[in-house]
Write a protein that holds these residues in place. Structure first.
Motif, PDB file in Angstrom:
ATOM      1  N   VAL A  22      24.973 -55.629  53.176  1.00 21.84           N
ATOM      2  CA  VAL A  22      23.799 -56.433  53.535  1.00 21.84           C
ATOM      3  C   VAL A  22      24.246 -57.865  53.807  1.00 21.84           C
ATOM      4  O   VAL A  22      24.853 -58.507  52.950  1.00 21.84           O
ATOM      5  CB  VAL A  22      22.750 -56.415  52.396  1.00 21.84           C
ATOM      6  CG1 VAL A  22      21.565 -57.303  52.748  1.00 21.84           C
ATOM      7  CG2 VAL A  22      22.294 -54.994  52.100  1.00 21.84           C
ATOM      8  N   SER A  80      22.844 -61.544  55.918  1.00 27.69           N
ATOM      9  CA  SER A  80      21.714 -62.148  56.636  1.00 27.69           C
ATOM     10  C   SER A  80      22.102 -62.782  57.972  1.00 27.69           C
ATOM     11  O   SER A  80      21.249 -62.974  58.829  1.00 27.69           O
ATOM     12  CB  SER A  80      21.034 -63.187  55.744  1.00 27.69           C
ATOM     13  OG  SER A  80      21.977 -64.144  55.317  1.00 27.69           O
ATOM     14  N   THR A  81      23.390 -63.096  58.170  1.00 29.88           N
ATOM     15  CA  THR A  81      23.803 -63.752  59.418  1.00 29.88           C
ATOM     16  C   THR A  81      24.253 -62.707  60.442  1.00 29.88           C
ATOM     17  O   THR A  81      25.213 -61.954  60.199  1.00 29.88           O
ATOM     18  CB  THR A  81      24.974 -64.733  59.134  1.00 29.88           C
ATOM     19  OG1 THR A  81      24.550 -65.622  58.107  1.00 29.88           O
ATOM     20  CG2 THR A  81      25.352 -65.529  60.363  1.00 29.88           C
ATOM     21  N   ALA A 131      30.628 -64.541  45.500  1.00 34.84           N
ATOM     22  CA  ALA A 131      30.402 -65.862  46.112  1.00 34.84           C
ATOM     23  C   ALA A 131      29.109 -65.970  46.913  1.00 34.84           C
ATOM     24  O   ALA A 131      29.093 -66.533  48.005  1.00 34.84           O
ATOM     25  CB  ALA A 131      31.599 -66.237  46.994  1.00 34.84           C
ATOM     26  N   VAL A 132      28.018 -65.434  46.385  1.00 32.12           N
ATOM     27  CA  VAL A 132      26.750 -65.486  47.131  1.00 32.12           C
ATOM     28  C   VAL A 132      25.760 -66.452  46.482  1.00 32.12           C
ATOM     29  O   VAL A 132      25.084 -67.212  47.179  1.00 32.12           O
ATOM     30  CB  VAL A 132      26.136 -64.077  47.270  1.00 32.12           C
ATOM     31  CG1 VAL A 132      24.775 -64.128  47.950  1.00 32.12           C
ATOM     32  CG2 VAL A 132      27.072 -63.165  48.051  1.00 32.12           C
ATOM     33  N   GLY A 188      20.056 -58.590  57.439  1.00 32.27           N
ATOM     34  CA  GLY A 188      18.787 -59.055  56.861  1.00 32.27           C
ATOM     35  C   GLY A 188      19.025 -59.591  55.474  1.00 32.27           C
ATOM     36  O   GLY A 188      20.178 -59.725  55.038  1.00 32.27           O
ATOM     37  N   SER A 238      27.788 -59.931  52.391  1.00 34.34           N
ATOM     38  CA  SER A 238      29.159 -59.478  52.694  1.00 34.34           C
ATOM     39  C   SER A 238      30.016 -60.552  53.328  1.00 34.34           C
ATOM     40  O   SER A 238      31.227 -60.592  53.102  1.00 34.34           O
ATOM     41  CB  SER A 238      29.114 -58.292  53.657  1.00 34.34           C
ATOM     42  OG  SER A 238      28.422 -57.241  53.075  1.00 34.34           O
ATOM     43  N   LYS A 297      27.955 -62.433  61.608  1.00 43.73           N
ATOM     44  CA  LYS A 297      28.858 -61.850  60.607  1.00 43.73           C
ATOM     45  C   LYS A 297      28.715 -60.318  60.611  1.00 43.73           C
ATOM     46  O   LYS A 297      29.692 -59.595  60.410  1.00 43.73           O
ATOM     47  CB  LYS A 297      28.579 -62.421  59.219  1.00 43.73           C
ATOM     48  CG  LYS A 297      28.994 -63.892  59.124  1.00 43.73           C
ATOM     49  CD  LYS A 297      28.819 -64.477  57.756  1.00 43.73           C
ATOM     50  CE  LYS A 297      29.268 -65.933  57.749  1.00 43.73           C
ATOM     51  NZ  LYS A 297      28.877 -66.654  56.543  1.00 43.73           N
TER      52      LYS A 297
HETATM   53  N1  SAM Z   1      31.003 -62.168  49.919  1.00 45.53           N
HETATM   54  C1  SAM Z   1      31.764 -62.930  50.890  1.00 45.53           C
HETATM   55  C2  SAM Z   1      33.007 -63.523  50.255  1.00 45.53           C
HETATM   56  O1  SAM Z   1      33.165 -63.402  49.037  1.00 45.53           O
HETATM   57  O2  SAM Z   1      33.822 -64.106  50.987  1.00 45.53           O
HETATM   58  C3  SAM Z   1      30.907 -63.999  51.588  1.00 45.53           C
HETATM   59  C4  SAM Z   1      30.508 -65.147  50.728  1.00 45.53           C
HETATM   60  S1  SAM Z   1      29.558 -66.334  51.618  1.00 45.53           S
HETATM   61  C5  SAM Z   1      29.812 -67.774  50.697  1.00 45.53           C
HETATM   62  C6  SAM Z   1      27.896 -65.831  51.227  1.00 45.53           C
HETATM   63  C7  SAM Z   1      27.320 -64.863  52.260  1.00 45.53           C
HETATM   64  O3  SAM Z   1      26.102 -64.327  51.743  1.00 45.53           O
HETATM   65  C8  SAM Z   1      26.993 -65.533  53.584  1.00 45.53           C
HETATM   66  O4  SAM Z   1      27.572 -64.785  54.611  1.00 45.53           O
HETATM   67  C9  SAM Z   1      25.469 -65.518  53.646  1.00 45.53           C
HETATM   68  O5  SAM Z   1      25.010 -65.369  54.975  1.00 45.53           O
HETATM   69  C10 SAM Z   1      25.135 -64.306  52.772  1.00 45.53           C
HETATM   70  N2  SAM Z   1      23.831 -64.372  52.076  1.00 45.53           N
HETATM   71  C11 SAM Z   1      23.386 -65.381  51.281  1.00 45.53           C
HETATM   72  N3  SAM Z   1      22.179 -65.077  50.758  1.00 45.53           N
HETATM   73  C12 SAM Z   1      21.863 -63.833  51.224  1.00 45.53           C
HETATM   74  C13 SAM Z   1      20.734 -62.978  51.051  1.00 45.53           C
HETATM   75  N4  SAM Z   1      19.707 -63.336  50.277  1.00 45.53           N
HETATM   76  N5  SAM Z   1      20.743 -61.768  51.649  1.00 45.53           N
HETATM   77  C14 SAM Z   1      21.788 -61.396  52.446  1.00 45.53           C
HETATM   78  N6  SAM Z   1      22.868 -62.176  52.664  1.00 45.53           N
HETATM   79  C15 SAM Z   1      22.913 -63.381  52.068  1.00 45.53           C
END
Ligand code: SAM
Length: 228
Positions: A92, A94-95, A141-142, A119, A71, A98
């Protein structure tokens, strides 16, 4: 802001405008401490975060349960919830910091039916409580689409769909075809649109046509290091 949304045919109510302004204020306030986004200019927030997220609003079934992976600052989930109060979200991320931020947004905007899970997607995806329990999964963007499919498709019920918000991505779609099939999905729609002057964006809808084999998600970082 009203005019910006209108350019994509989205008419905002007074309450929705107030919600978006409050969301922007909370985002800018916490961004100093929590480093949530590099986009800090008001108009850019409205277009690149809020409107971009909002463009996916009609892909979700009425009253659907939706899980969002990664998120971050709540994109696309929070703009979608502002526009679609009927949706029930599980976020969901992980940080931890956030997640604290997301909690402040939910409280500040008085949003109901938004659960925040701190998580990793690959861990929750193995948990019976969440696996194959949602009408939709979504993410922006993940990760590349092949990795993202392994994070997201296990959460979706048969008959539901994964809705990915992406930039332009011919290569990524080709590369993800194998992952989609292995995980029980089928590409239903690939819709391209212009985010005003910001360039092309794509929404991909992947339908879940059969259950995901138990060994997915594989975990231990394999989804990223060695995508399907
Ligand atoms: N979705 C948001 C956006 O479009 O602005 C945030 C994008 S940011 C680049 C990616 C986010 O995904 C980060 O906050 C990161 O901590 C989280 N993240 C990356 N891999 C993940 C995982 N396997 N499980 C949960 N969160 C994850």
């Amino acid at each position: 802001m009203k005019e910006i949304f209108l350019r994509k045919g989205i008419e905002l109510s007074q309450r929705q405008i107030e919600n978006f302004i409050e969301f922007k204020n909370i985002l800018l306030f916490y961004n100093e401490k929590f480093n949530i986004t590099t986009i800090t200019e008001e108009k850019e927030i409205y277009i690149k975060h809020f409107l971009d997220s909002a463009c996916a609003k009609d892909y979700f079934k009425q009253n659907a349960s939706v899980i969002e992976i990664g998120s971050g600052g709540g994109f696309p989930s929070i703009p979608l919830k502002i526009l679609r109060r009927d949706l029930n979200f599980t976020l969901v991320e992980s940080t931890g910091k956030k997640c604290l931020f997301l909690g402040e947004v939910v409280k500040g905007l008085k949003l109901d039916n938004v659960e925040i899970l701190n998580g990793r997607a690959e861990d929750f995806g193995k948990d019976k409580k969440y696996r194959e329990k949602f009408d939709h999964a979504t993410a922006r963007a993940v990760a590349r689409l092949n990795t993202l499919c392994e994070y997201c498709i296990p959460f979706v019920k048969k008959g539901g769909s994964f809705i990915a918000l992406k930039g332009g991505l011919e290569e990524e779609i080709k590369e993800a075809k194998n992952a989609v099939k292995i995980l029980g999905g089928s590409i239903k729609k690939i819709d391209k649109y212009e985010l005003l002057e910001e360039g092309q964006r794509t929404i991909i809808e992947i339908e879940k046509i059969s259950l995901t084999a138990e060994k997915y998600p594989r975990g231990n970082g394999k989804e990223r290091k060695n995508p399907l």
